[in-house]
Design an enzyme around this catalytic site. Sequence first.
Site, PDB file in Angstrom:
ATOM      1  N   ASP A  40     -13.932  -4.835 -18.110  1.00 17.27           N
ATOM      2  CA  ASP A  40     -13.616  -4.143 -19.364  1.00 17.27           C
ATOM      3  C   ASP A  40     -12.934  -2.812 -19.033  1.00 17.27           C
ATOM      4  OD1 ASP A  40     -14.788  -4.180 -22.503  1.00 17.27           O
ATOM      5  OD2 ASP A  40     -14.422  -2.164 -21.719  1.00 17.27           O
TER       6      ASP A  40
ATOM      7  N   HIS B 160     -22.319  -1.514 -22.689  1.00 15.63           N
ATOM      8  CA  HIS B 160     -22.685  -0.092 -22.856  1.00 15.63           C
ATOM      9  C   HIS B 160     -24.158   0.089 -23.195  1.00 15.63           C
ATOM     10  CE1 HIS B 160     -18.581   1.212 -22.473  1.00 15.63           C
ATOM     11  NE2 HIS B 160     -18.160   0.507 -23.510  1.00 15.63           N
TER      12      HIS B 160
ATOM     13  N   HIS C 277     -13.450  -0.011 -20.312  1.00 18.30           N
ATOM     14  CA  HIS C 277     -14.446   1.067 -20.282  1.00 18.30           C
ATOM     15  C   HIS C 277     -15.516   0.780 -19.233  1.00 18.30           C
ATOM     16  CE1 HIS C 277     -12.916   0.803 -24.518  1.00 18.30           C
ATOM     17  NE2 HIS C 277     -12.786   2.104 -24.354  1.00 18.30           N
TER      18      HIS C 277
ATOM     19  N   ASP D 132      -9.809  -5.409 -23.035  1.00 16.10           N
ATOM     20  CA  ASP D 132      -9.176  -4.190 -23.561  1.00 16.10           C
ATOM     21  C   ASP D 132      -8.326  -3.450 -22.534  1.00 16.10           C
ATOM     22  OD1 ASP D 132     -11.595  -3.619 -22.365  1.00 16.10           O
ATOM     23  OD2 ASP D 132     -12.435  -2.543 -24.084  1.00 16.10           O
TER      24      ASP D 132
HETATM   25  C1  SP5 Z   1     -17.397  -2.768 -25.590  1.00 20.17           C
HETATM   26  C2  SP5 Z   1     -16.367  -1.672 -25.692  1.00 20.17           C
HETATM   27  O1  SP5 Z   1     -15.219  -1.884 -25.315  1.00 20.17           O
HETATM   28  N1  SP5 Z   1     -16.745  -0.524 -26.265  1.00 20.17           N
HETATM   29  C3  SP5 Z   1     -15.841   0.565 -26.379  1.00 20.17           C
HETATM   30  C4  SP5 Z   1     -16.385   1.693 -27.195  1.00 20.17           C
HETATM   31  C5  SP5 Z   1     -15.371   2.786 -27.352  1.00 20.17           C
HETATM   32  N2  SP5 Z   1     -15.697   3.665 -28.419  1.00 20.17           N
HETATM   33  C6  SP5 Z   1     -14.906   4.870 -28.480  1.00 20.17           C
HETATM   34  C7  SP5 Z   1     -13.636   4.634 -29.253  1.00 20.17           C
HETATM   35  C8  SP5 Z   1     -12.733   5.852 -29.209  1.00 20.17           C
HETATM   36  C9  SP5 Z   1     -11.363   5.469 -29.696  1.00 20.17           C
HETATM   37  N3  SP5 Z   1     -10.377   6.440 -29.379  1.00 20.17           N
HETATM   38  C10 SP5 Z   1      -9.043   5.890 -29.463  1.00 20.17           C
HETATM   39  C11 SP5 Z   1      -8.002   6.882 -29.152  1.00 20.17           C
HETATM   40  C12 SP5 Z   1      -6.644   6.319 -29.567  1.00 20.17           C
HETATM   41  N4  SP5 Z   1      -6.537   6.285 -31.002  1.00 20.17           N
HETATM   42 ZN    ZN Z   2     -14.190  -1.692 -23.597  1.00 20.36          ZN
END
Ligand code: SP5
Ligand code: ZN
Length: 343
Positions: free
Chosen positions: A196, A160, A198, A285
């Site tokens: 990943d 990111h 994301h 993930d």
């Molecule tokens: C490297 C990587 O995987 N970074 C991911 C960053 C995500 N950050 C946002 C997290 C938001 C979490 N929301 C969860 C919803 C369910 N509880």
């Molecule tokens: Zn991720």
Amino acid sequence: MKTVFSPGQLAHDPKHEISDGELRPAVEIPARAEMVRARILETELGEVLTPEDFGRGPLARVHDGDYLDFLDSFWTRWTNAGRGGEAFPFVWPVRGLSLEPKPDHIDGLLGRYSFDAGTPLGQYSFAAARASANSALTAARLVAGGERSAFALCRPPGHHAAAGYYGGYCFLNNAAIAGQWLRDAGAERVAILDVDYHHGNGTQSIFYERSDVLFLSIHADPREEYPYFLGHAGETGAAAGEGYNANYPLALGADWETWSNALAAAMARIRDFAPDTLVISLGLDAYEKDPISRFRLASEDFTRMGAALAGLGLPTIFVMEGGYAVEALGVNCVNTLAGFEGG
Ligand code: SP5
Ligand code: ZN
């Protein structure tokens, strides 16, 4: 397969993150790396090496000098402002606001050099991020030196982070730094495949106008998932890089059948590109029990993923990214790597 990891990567030890409307326990924690290292030793995947220090040079090939200076000076500025613990930005230079002149105050600089409020920045974050980047660089050097593959046990993660900003638990873009180093070491073409959950917005933005580094990403549709503002299928590259960026956004709930179809499409693009080296941004993930994600890959599917990737027959560096189901992280990660070795 050899692994590269530095204990210095554990020094970034965040306590909290801002997410879901709360100050919550951090999920990108040192135990992630400990779990993976333990599983590597348990399964005898291969040697675990300590990285060499490549210095600032390879970082500055990807990141802006002023951004690296900001990270370097952060703790002094933060404590001079009377603060301690970990920092979160809360104001950003969005549409119509000015990037220049840069603020003098640390609260302004935090927003100037970040894109989310979910990434805790502490005293040792930059040192740990540099150690993580050195692990990626050392893995790249192993593969450039003739190893078929190598695993960089990177955390903090990197995909990111863009040339000039951090976010998404990422400070330095380890995969991009390794990919650029491989180019500088003589590889004509490098492909970076990001698996990943994301979208790898940082890596995409770093290489978006270049045809020598093909970036591909399989991820949750940004209409529904973080990072929201990049990762759409229509983003295919720009200028000289037109046609050298490929996104495979999938609906929430994607299982192996759906996910592996995207993988097959991405692998066909990689074959056409015929890179000298492949970098895998290895997020774990997409796992069905990941606490912040909504894909449905099972632990065995990571073995399948690794075996499929081996079919490309390319020198390959695996660079760890996300994955927050800590108990299963070692198994899922090593399944991928062992799957590759057996595939
Ligand atoms: C490297 C990587 O995987 N970074 C991911 C960053 C995500 N950050 C946002 C997290 C938001 C979490 N929301 C969860 C919803 C369910 N509880
Ligand atoms: Zn991720």
